[in-house]
Motif scaffolding. Structure first.
Motif, PDB file in Angstrom:
ATOM      1  N   UNK A 139       0.842  -1.196   0.000  1.00  0.00           N
ATOM      2  CA  UNK A 139       0.000   0.000   0.000  1.00  0.00           C
ATOM      3  C   UNK A 139       0.881   1.250   0.000  1.00  0.00           C
ATOM      4  N   UNK A 140       0.626   2.160  -0.911  1.00  0.00           N
ATOM      5  CA  UNK A 140       1.297   3.445  -0.933  1.00  0.00           C
ATOM      6  C   UNK A 140       0.348   4.548  -0.508  1.00  0.00           C
ATOM      7  N   UNK A 141      -0.887   4.472  -0.961  1.00  0.00           N
ATOM      8  CA  UNK A 141      -1.904   5.461  -0.614  1.00  0.00           C
ATOM      9  C   UNK A 141      -3.217   4.739  -0.367  1.00  0.00           C
ATOM     10  N   UNK A 142      -3.862   5.043   0.757  1.00  0.00           N
ATOM     11  CA  UNK A 142      -5.169   4.452   1.042  1.00  0.00           C
ATOM     12  C   UNK A 142      -6.271   5.383   0.540  1.00  0.00           C
ATOM     13  N   UNK A 143      -7.399   4.794   0.218  1.00  0.00           N
ATOM     14  CA  UNK A 143      -8.556   5.582  -0.167  1.00  0.00           C
ATOM     15  C   UNK A 143      -9.115   6.299   1.056  1.00  0.00           C
ATOM     16  N   UNK A 144      -9.692   7.497   0.879  1.00  0.00           N
ATOM     17  CA  UNK A 144     -10.277   8.215   2.018  1.00  0.00           C
ATOM     18  C   UNK A 144     -11.322   7.391   2.763  1.00  0.00           C
ATOM     19  N   UNK A 145     -12.045   6.533   2.040  1.00  0.00           N
ATOM     20  CA  UNK A 145     -13.045   5.687   2.702  1.00  0.00           C
ATOM     21  C   UNK A 145     -12.383   4.695   3.654  1.00  0.00           C
ATOM     22  N   UNK A 146     -11.207   4.177   3.269  1.00  0.00           N
ATOM     23  CA  UNK A 146     -10.482   3.248   4.125  1.00  0.00           C
ATOM     24  C   UNK A 146      -9.976   3.959   5.371  1.00  0.00           C
ATOM     25  N   UNK A 147      -9.428   5.151   5.203  1.00  0.00           N
ATOM     26  CA  UNK A 147      -8.978   5.938   6.357  1.00  0.00           C
ATOM     27  C   UNK A 147     -10.167   6.230   7.277  1.00  0.00           C
ATOM     28  N   UNK A 148     -11.322   6.492   6.673  1.00  0.00           N
ATOM     29  CA  UNK A 148     -12.531   6.733   7.457  1.00  0.00           C
ATOM     30  C   UNK A 148     -12.909   5.542   8.315  1.00  0.00           C
ATOM     31  N   UNK A 149     -12.663   4.325   7.809  1.00  0.00           N
ATOM     32  CA  UNK A 149     -12.944   3.121   8.594  1.00  0.00           C
ATOM     33  C   UNK A 149     -12.070   3.074   9.844  1.00  0.00           C
ATOM     34  N   UNK A 150     -10.780   3.365   9.685  1.00  0.00           N
ATOM     35  CA  UNK A 150      -9.871   3.379  10.836  1.00  0.00           C
ATOM     36  C   UNK A 150     -10.276   4.453  11.842  1.00  0.00           C
ATOM     37  N   UNK A 151     -10.610   5.614  11.341  1.00  0.00           N
ATOM     38  CA  UNK A 151     -11.013   6.711  12.230  1.00  0.00           C
ATOM     39  C   UNK A 151     -12.299   6.366  12.975  1.00  0.00           C
ATOM     40  N   UNK A 152     -13.199   5.687  12.316  1.00  0.00           N
ATOM     41  CA  UNK A 152     -14.457   5.298  12.956  1.00  0.00           C
ATOM     42  C   UNK A 152     -14.201   4.386  14.151  1.00  0.00           C
ATOM     43  N   UNK A 153     -13.320   3.402  13.983  1.00  0.00           N
ATOM     44  CA  UNK A 153     -13.030   2.478  15.075  1.00  0.00           C
ATOM     45  C   UNK A 153     -12.264   3.177  16.203  1.00  0.00           C
ATOM     46  N   UNK A 154     -11.362   4.085  15.857  1.00  0.00           N
ATOM     47  CA  UNK A 154     -10.660   4.853  16.882  1.00  0.00           C
ATOM     48  C   UNK A 154     -11.638   5.754  17.632  1.00  0.00           C
ATOM     49  N   UNK A 155     -12.593   6.310  16.898  1.00  0.00           N
ATOM     50  CA  UNK A 155     -13.593   7.183  17.510  1.00  0.00           C
ATOM     51  C   UNK A 155     -14.430   6.483  18.558  1.00  0.00           C
ATOM     52  N   UNK A 156     -14.675   5.177  18.386  1.00  0.00           N
ATOM     53  CA  UNK A 156     -15.469   4.446  19.375  1.00  0.00           C
ATOM     54  C   UNK A 156     -14.749   4.387  20.716  1.00  0.00           C
ATOM     55  N   UNK A 157     -13.410   4.389  20.697  1.00  0.00           N
ATOM     56  CA  UNK A 157     -12.634   4.400  21.942  1.00  0.00           C
ATOM     57  C   UNK A 157     -12.735   5.782  22.600  1.00  0.00           C
ATOM     58  N   UNK A 158     -12.583   6.832  21.806  1.00  0.00           N
ATOM     59  CA  UNK A 158     -12.694   8.193  22.335  1.00  0.00           C
ATOM     60  C   UNK A 158     -14.076   8.448  22.929  1.00  0.00           C
ATOM     61  N   UNK A 159     -15.098   7.839  22.356  1.00  0.00           N
ATOM     62  CA  UNK A 159     -16.473   8.103  22.787  1.00  0.00           C
ATOM     63  C   UNK A 159     -16.753   7.609  24.209  1.00  0.00           C
ATOM     64  N   UNK A 160     -16.065   6.541  24.633  1.00  0.00           N
ATOM     65  CA  UNK A 160     -16.395   5.946  25.939  1.00  0.00           C
ATOM     66  C   UNK A 160     -15.326   6.143  27.001  1.00  0.00           C
ATOM     67  N   UNK A 161     -14.116   6.553  26.610  1.00  0.00           N
ATOM     68  CA  UNK A 161     -12.994   6.598  27.560  1.00  0.00           C
ATOM     69  C   UNK A 161     -13.251   7.497  28.763  1.00  0.00           C
ATOM     70  N   UNK A 162     -13.722   8.717  28.527  1.00  0.00           N
ATOM     71  CA  UNK A 162     -13.941   9.636  29.654  1.00  0.00           C
ATOM     72  C   UNK A 162     -15.192   9.284  30.459  1.00  0.00           C
ATOM     73  N   UNK A 163     -16.361   9.114  29.824  1.00  0.00           N
ATOM     74  CA  UNK A 163     -17.562   8.813  30.620  1.00  0.00           C
ATOM     75  C   UNK A 163     -17.508   7.446  31.310  1.00  0.00           C
ATOM     76  N   UNK A 164     -16.788   6.487  30.753  1.00  0.00           N
ATOM     77  CA  UNK A 164     -16.751   5.148  31.327  1.00  0.00           C
ATOM     78  C   UNK A 164     -15.688   5.007  32.408  1.00  0.00           C
ATOM     79  N   UNK A 165     -14.460   5.485  32.107  1.00  0.00           N
ATOM     80  CA  UNK A 165     -13.344   5.260  33.029  1.00  0.00           C
ATOM     81  C   UNK A 165     -12.724   6.544  33.570  1.00  0.00           C
ATOM     82  N   UNK A 166     -13.148   7.695  33.082  1.00  0.00           N
ATOM     83  CA  UNK A 166     -12.574   8.950  33.545  1.00  0.00           C
ATOM     84  C   UNK A 166     -11.231   9.278  32.921  1.00  0.00           C
ATOM     85  N   UNK A 167     -10.876   8.566  31.849  1.00  0.00           N
ATOM     86  CA  UNK A 167      -9.593   8.838  31.198  1.00  0.00           C
ATOM     87  C   UNK A 167      -9.710  10.114  30.359  1.00  0.00           C
TER      88      UNK A 167
END
Length: 377
Positions: A139-167
């Motif tokens: 892979x040299x360049x990923x499609x924006x849709x593929x990058x969006x998939x990674x960001x979506x999964x990372x976003x699920x961690x950000x969504x719960x970290x503070x309200x769930x554990x106070x991080x």
């Protein structure tokens, strides 16, 4: 305690990553990193953080209140009561190897997240790893849709970290990064494709794979799977999980286990209506395995892509076969509820894009490759 590594970005500019690793009794107990455009800035940050971490109790406070992102991801994976699909788990494990995962939660700002997205767009991949979403290993360049998939999964961690554990992971920083990277075209949602294979293209593909099976009988029956994708409207990963035990010809149906769904994958078992053409293809398969088509979905995709390149067929994806199969049903005059019994769309909204299709009959009527009972493809 700290080191600075230099690397050259794809655009030729330099990047300097300052990393701190603390050891106790020979084991690493804390690590964090920050990347800068100038070496002097990296040195200044390294000196500042070394001083802060040398204070009494600093390490204990970090462990309790401000874990690194990699540890938050681990906690998210281990404590999630909602079953996690294989793709999401692989994606999160890959993110853990990016430099952003070594940063303390409180230090991760929007530019860091945007930088992660930019690295993913430019093809960042740890040594020896494969991309979760891309079949091409170089892979040299990923499609924006593929990058969006990674960001979506990372976003699920950000969504719960503070309200769930106070991080102290800043959800707003993540949302700001999404806004920025979306406007810059680094990430985007998946585009709706309208590409459908022509009869001529399909005939060339089917002829190619049929001749290949004659030469190498042990090769996967790609011709059958191409036709099954059309007449079942199934994705390649769904085709490969259908089991003989879940095939009920007497009820004109079969089950797809753990079908792809935005909010649920594990346990999302769906019964699908069985068309005569799909039944003929199933009945033509041998039964030595538990699955009807016991093949790797990634291999199916690569075989299809390689054949298209060899035959000069441009911009045709295996997933386009599903689109063609659904379009065909509307051309036959089917309404949305009836089509959904075959396509397995839970939300009819997704099928509204097809309502412009006029009834024109069956383009495959009388076709020489049309699957029939006793098919020997």
């Amino acid at each position: 305690m700290g080191t600075i590594s230099e690397r050259t970005r794809k655009n030729g500019s330099k990047a300097y990553t300052a990393q701190i690793r603390l050891k106790q009794k020979g084991e690493v107990v804390h690590t964090e990193a920050q990347t800068f455009d100038r070496k002097t800035a990296a040195k200044a940050w390294l000196k500042k953080r070394e001083t802060e971490l040398a204070e009494p109790g600093a390490l204990e406070r970090l462990k309790a209140e401000d874990p690194i992102l990699a540890d938050v991801i681990d906690e998210y994976i281990s404590t999630s009561l909602k079953a996690m699909g294989k793709t999401k788990a692989q994606c999160l494990r890959l993110i853990k190897k990016h430099p952003i995962a070594a940063k303390r939660s409180s230090t991760i700002a929007s530019p860091d997240i945007s930088g992660f997205a930019k690295d993913m767009k430019n093809g960042w991949l740890p040594e020896g790893e494969e991309d979760v979403f891309e079949a091409d290993k170089k892979i040299l360049v990923r499609q924006p849709q593929t990058v969006g998939n990674y960001m979506s999964h990372l976003g699920s961690v950000f969504a719960v970290a503070r309200p769930m554990w106070g991080y102290p992971l800043d959800k707003q920083a993540f949302e700001d990064a999404v806004t920025v990277t979306s406007r810059l075209g680094i990430v985007s949602r998946s585009n709706e494709r309208d590409r459908r294979p022509t009869i001529a293209e399909l005939e060339r593909l089917l002829q190619f794979f049929s001749e290949r099976n004659v030469r190498t009988p042990q090769s996967s029956p790609m011709a059958k799977m191409i036709l099954f994708a059309i007449f079942s409207t199934r994705r390649q990963e769904e085709i490969t999980v259908i089991r003989w035990d879940d095939y009920e010809p007497e009820h004109d149906r079969y089950m797809v286990r753990n079908m792809k769904h935005p909010g649920q994958k594990i346990g999302n078992d769906v019964w699908c209506a069985l068309l005569p053409e799909a039944r003929a293809l199933i009945e033509s398969m041998p039964k030595p395995a538990a699955e009807i088509f016991p093949y790797n979905p990634g291999t199916i995709s690569r075989n299809f892509t390689d054949a298209c390149k060899l035959l000069g067929i441009e911009d045709l994806h295996f997933h386009d076969l599903r689109h063609d199969g659904i379009s065909r049903l509307f051309e036959l005059g089917w309404d949305i509820p009836r089509v959904a019994t075959v396509s397995a769309h839970k939300s009819w909204t997704s099928l509204k894009r097809y309502t412009h299709i006029r009834q024109t009959g069956d383009k495959y009527a009388g076709w020489k490759w049309l699957p029939r009972g006793g098919s020997t493809l």
